[in-house]
Design a protein around this motif. Structure first.
Motif, PDB file in Angstrom:
ATOM      1  N   LEU A   1      53.517  39.379  20.907  1.00  0.00           N
ATOM      2  CA  LEU A   1      53.259  38.740  22.193  1.00  0.00           C
ATOM      3  C   LEU A   1      53.871  39.624  23.279  1.00  0.00           C
ATOM      4  N   GLY A   2      53.108  40.637  23.694  1.00  0.00           N
ATOM      5  CA  GLY A   2      53.653  41.633  24.605  1.00  0.00           C
ATOM      6  C   GLY A   2      53.524  41.275  26.076  1.00  0.00           C
ATOM      7  N   GLY A   3      52.618  40.363  26.431  1.00  0.00           N
ATOM      8  CA  GLY A   3      52.455  39.962  27.819  1.00  0.00           C
ATOM      9  C   GLY A   3      53.068  38.596  28.034  1.00  0.00           C
ATOM     10  N   HIS A   4      52.233  37.599  28.364  1.00  0.00           N
ATOM     11  CA  HIS A   4      52.692  36.216  28.412  1.00  0.00           C
ATOM     12  C   HIS A   4      51.573  35.344  27.860  1.00  0.00           C
ATOM     13  N   ILE A   5      51.831  34.063  27.668  1.00  0.00           N
ATOM     14  CA  ILE A   5      50.820  33.184  27.077  1.00  0.00           C
ATOM     15  C   ILE A   5      49.700  32.944  28.087  1.00  0.00           C
ATOM     16  N   VAL A   6      48.502  33.380  27.712  1.00  0.00           N
ATOM     17  CA  VAL A   6      47.319  33.268  28.564  1.00  0.00           C
ATOM     18  C   VAL A   6      46.273  32.457  27.808  1.00  0.00           C
ATOM     19  N   THR A   7      45.689  31.458  28.459  1.00  0.00           N
ATOM     20  CA  THR A   7      44.722  30.599  27.787  1.00  0.00           C
ATOM     21  C   THR A   7      43.285  31.066  27.943  1.00  0.00           C
ATOM     22  N   GLY A   8      43.026  31.869  28.973  1.00  0.00           N
ATOM     23  CA  GLY A   8      41.649  32.242  29.261  1.00  0.00           C
ATOM     24  C   GLY A   8      40.916  31.190  30.068  1.00  0.00           C
ATOM     25  N   HIS A   9      41.670  30.215  30.606  1.00  0.00           N
ATOM     26  CA  HIS A   9      41.086  29.180  31.472  1.00  0.00           C
ATOM     27  C   HIS A   9      41.426  29.536  32.917  1.00  0.00           C
ATOM     28  N   VAL A  10      40.496  30.199  33.581  1.00  0.00           N
ATOM     29  CA  VAL A  10      40.731  30.693  34.936  1.00  0.00           C
ATOM     30  C   VAL A  10      40.830  29.520  35.912  1.00  0.00           C
ATOM     31  N   ASP A  11      41.854  29.588  36.789  1.00  0.00           N
ATOM     32  CA  ASP A  11      42.083  28.510  37.755  1.00  0.00           C
ATOM     33  C   ASP A  11      41.302  28.696  39.049  1.00  0.00           C
ATOM     34  N   GLY A  12      41.057  29.943  39.425  1.00  0.00           N
ATOM     35  CA  GLY A  12      40.361  30.201  40.673  1.00  0.00           C
ATOM     36  C   GLY A  12      40.332  31.685  40.974  1.00  0.00           C
ATOM     37  N   LEU A  13      39.979  32.011  42.209  1.00  0.00           N
ATOM     38  CA  LEU A  13      39.837  33.404  42.619  1.00  0.00           C
ATOM     39  C   LEU A  13      40.898  33.790  43.634  1.00  0.00           C
ATOM     40  N   ALA A  14      41.546  34.923  43.413  1.00  0.00           N
ATOM     41  CA  ALA A  14      42.456  35.499  44.395  1.00  0.00           C
ATOM     42  C   ALA A  14      41.736  36.673  45.055  1.00  0.00           C
ATOM     43  N   VAL A  15      42.033  36.901  46.327  1.00  0.00           N
ATOM     44  CA  VAL A  15      41.362  37.960  47.083  1.00  0.00           C
ATOM     45  C   VAL A  15      42.340  39.095  47.357  1.00  0.00           C
ATOM     46  N   ILE A  16      41.912  40.331  47.116  1.00  0.00           N
ATOM     47  CA  ILE A  16      42.748  41.494  47.421  1.00  0.00           C
ATOM     48  C   ILE A  16      42.770  41.707  48.934  1.00  0.00           C
ATOM     49  N   VAL A  17      43.969  41.705  49.512  1.00  0.00           N
ATOM     50  CA  VAL A  17      44.093  41.884  50.963  1.00  0.00           C
ATOM     51  C   VAL A  17      44.701  43.229  51.334  1.00  0.00           C
ATOM     52  N   ALA A  18      45.375  43.918  50.398  1.00  0.00           N
ATOM     53  CA  ALA A  18      45.952  45.220  50.702  1.00  0.00           C
ATOM     54  C   ALA A  18      46.189  45.991  49.411  1.00  0.00           C
ATOM     55  N   ILE A  19      46.032  47.309  49.473  1.00  0.00           N
ATOM     56  CA  ILE A  19      46.292  48.198  48.345  1.00  0.00           C
ATOM     57  C   ILE A  19      47.112  49.381  48.850  1.00  0.00           C
ATOM     58  N   ASP A  20      48.188  49.672  48.125  1.00  0.00           N
ATOM     59  CA  ASP A  20      49.058  50.785  48.488  1.00  0.00           C
ATOM     60  C   ASP A  20      49.238  51.674  47.265  1.00  0.00           C
ATOM     61  N   ASP A  21      48.679  52.890  47.319  1.00  0.00           N
ATOM     62  CA  ASP A  21      48.810  53.843  46.220  1.00  0.00           C
ATOM     63  C   ASP A  21      49.962  54.798  46.487  1.00  0.00           C
ATOM     64  N   PHE A  22      50.842  54.984  45.482  1.00  0.00           N
ATOM     65  CA  PHE A  22      51.959  55.911  45.636  1.00  0.00           C
ATOM     66  C   PHE A  22      52.484  56.306  44.254  1.00  0.00           C
ATOM     67  N   ASP A  23      52.888  57.567  44.122  1.00  0.00           N
ATOM     68  CA  ASP A  23      53.493  58.068  42.869  1.00  0.00           C
ATOM     69  C   ASP A  23      52.675  57.686  41.639  1.00  0.00           C
ATOM     70  N   GLU A  24      51.340  57.761  41.743  1.00  0.00           N
ATOM     71  CA  GLU A  24      50.407  57.428  40.663  1.00  0.00           C
ATOM     72  C   GLU A  24      50.436  55.948  40.297  1.00  0.00           C
ATOM     73  N   MET A  25      51.098  55.135  41.104  1.00  0.00           N
ATOM     74  CA  MET A  25      51.118  53.687  40.909  1.00  0.00           C
ATOM     75  C   MET A  25      50.309  53.016  42.012  1.00  0.00           C
ATOM     76  N   ARG A  26      50.145  51.721  41.886  1.00  0.00           N
ATOM     77  CA  ARG A  26      49.359  50.980  42.875  1.00  0.00           C
ATOM     78  C   ARG A  26      49.972  49.602  43.081  1.00  0.00           C
ATOM     79  N   ARG A  27      50.315  49.289  44.319  1.00  0.00           N
ATOM     80  CA  ARG A  27      50.771  47.947  44.669  1.00  0.00           C
ATOM     81  C   ARG A  27      49.595  47.219  45.333  1.00  0.00           C
ATOM     82  N   ILE A  28      49.292  46.040  44.826  1.00  0.00           N
ATOM     83  CA  ILE A  28      48.174  45.264  45.364  1.00  0.00           C
ATOM     84  C   ILE A  28      48.690  43.914  45.844  1.00  0.00           C
ATOM     85  N   GLN A  29      48.276  43.536  47.046  1.00  0.00           N
ATOM     86  CA  GLN A  29      48.623  42.224  47.590  1.00  0.00           C
ATOM     87  C   GLN A  29      47.385  41.334  47.556  1.00  0.00           C
ATOM     88  N   PHE A  30      47.602  40.094  47.163  1.00  0.00           N
ATOM     89  CA  PHE A  30      46.521  39.128  47.012  1.00  0.00           C
ATOM     90  C   PHE A  30      46.796  37.894  47.875  1.00  0.00           C
TER      91      PHE A  30
END
Length: 201
Positions: free
Chosen positions: A97-126
């Motif tokens: 169990l490497g992540g967390h317990i996920v049921t596959g029952h989606v609750d809704g939709l989140a919208v991406i409002v900002a993306i910041d790429d740096f040092d080969e990583m990516r920070r995303i705000q929803f």
């Protein structure tokens, strides 16, 4: 039951409307002989049931029926041939169990409002739906498009996650853009904790 650790990135091969549902064929790298009818596979987050499978042109495929409830709560209506989707097969007893317990029952939709790429990583705000924002906590877990991620920050209905290079490489997160809607499943424990709090006298 899943962990939110993506094990393949599939590709939508076809979408066929069938009344109030759609049948979707997804190409994958799972060996065709291991995909059983009735098996559960998380496809971009929602847990869907395999109704047919096989192989053609050297590639495995499986088909799922996406019903009205899933179409209403997820981004499945946006699935078109060529779209890439995060895949995860269901847990077996003894799996890590490497992540967390996920049921596959989606609750809704989140919208991406900002993306910041740096040092080969990516920070995303929803931006989360207001009814779901209370279940999202700093350092807690969320499942986004079927990926188990740790919440970095929370401010009202806004929250952010940080994606490391490995995650960007093995998922569809490098393809996401500002304005995209992604499937959100809040943490199961947060949901039950909130419900217990509501029922206290």
């Amino acid at each position: 039951m899943f962990t939110g650790l993506v094990s393949d990135v599939g590709e939508v091969a076809s979408v066929e409307p069938r009344g109030e549902l759609i049948r979707v064929r997804i190409l994958c790298r799972y060996p065709a002989e291991t995909i059983a009818l009735g098996a559960s596979i998380a496809c971009g987050g929602p847990c869907l049931t395999v109704v047919d499978s096989g192989a053609s042109d050297g590639r495995s495929w499986f088909e799922v029926d996406v019903a009205a409830e899933t179409l209403a709560r997820t981004n499945a209506l946006e699935w078109k041939p060529g779209r890439r989707i995060n895949l995860e097969r269901s847990l077996k007893i003894g799996d890590e169990l490497g992540g967390h317990i996920v049921t596959g029952h989606v609750d809704g939709l989140a919208v991406i409002v900002a993306i910041d790429d740096f040092d080969e990583m990516r920070r995303i705000q929803f931006r989360a739906p207001k009814a779901l924002a209370r279940f999202i906590a700093e350092k807690g877990s969320v499942s986004l498009d079927g990926t188990s991620l740790t919440v970095n920050s929370v401010e009202g209905d806004l929250f952010s996650v940080l994606l490391i290079p490995h995650t960007l490489k093995v998922t569809t997160w490098g393809e996401r853009r500002v304005g995209d809607e992604v499937n959100l499943e809040v943490d199961l424990m947060a949901r039950y904790a909130a419900r217990l709090a509501e029922t206290q006298p």
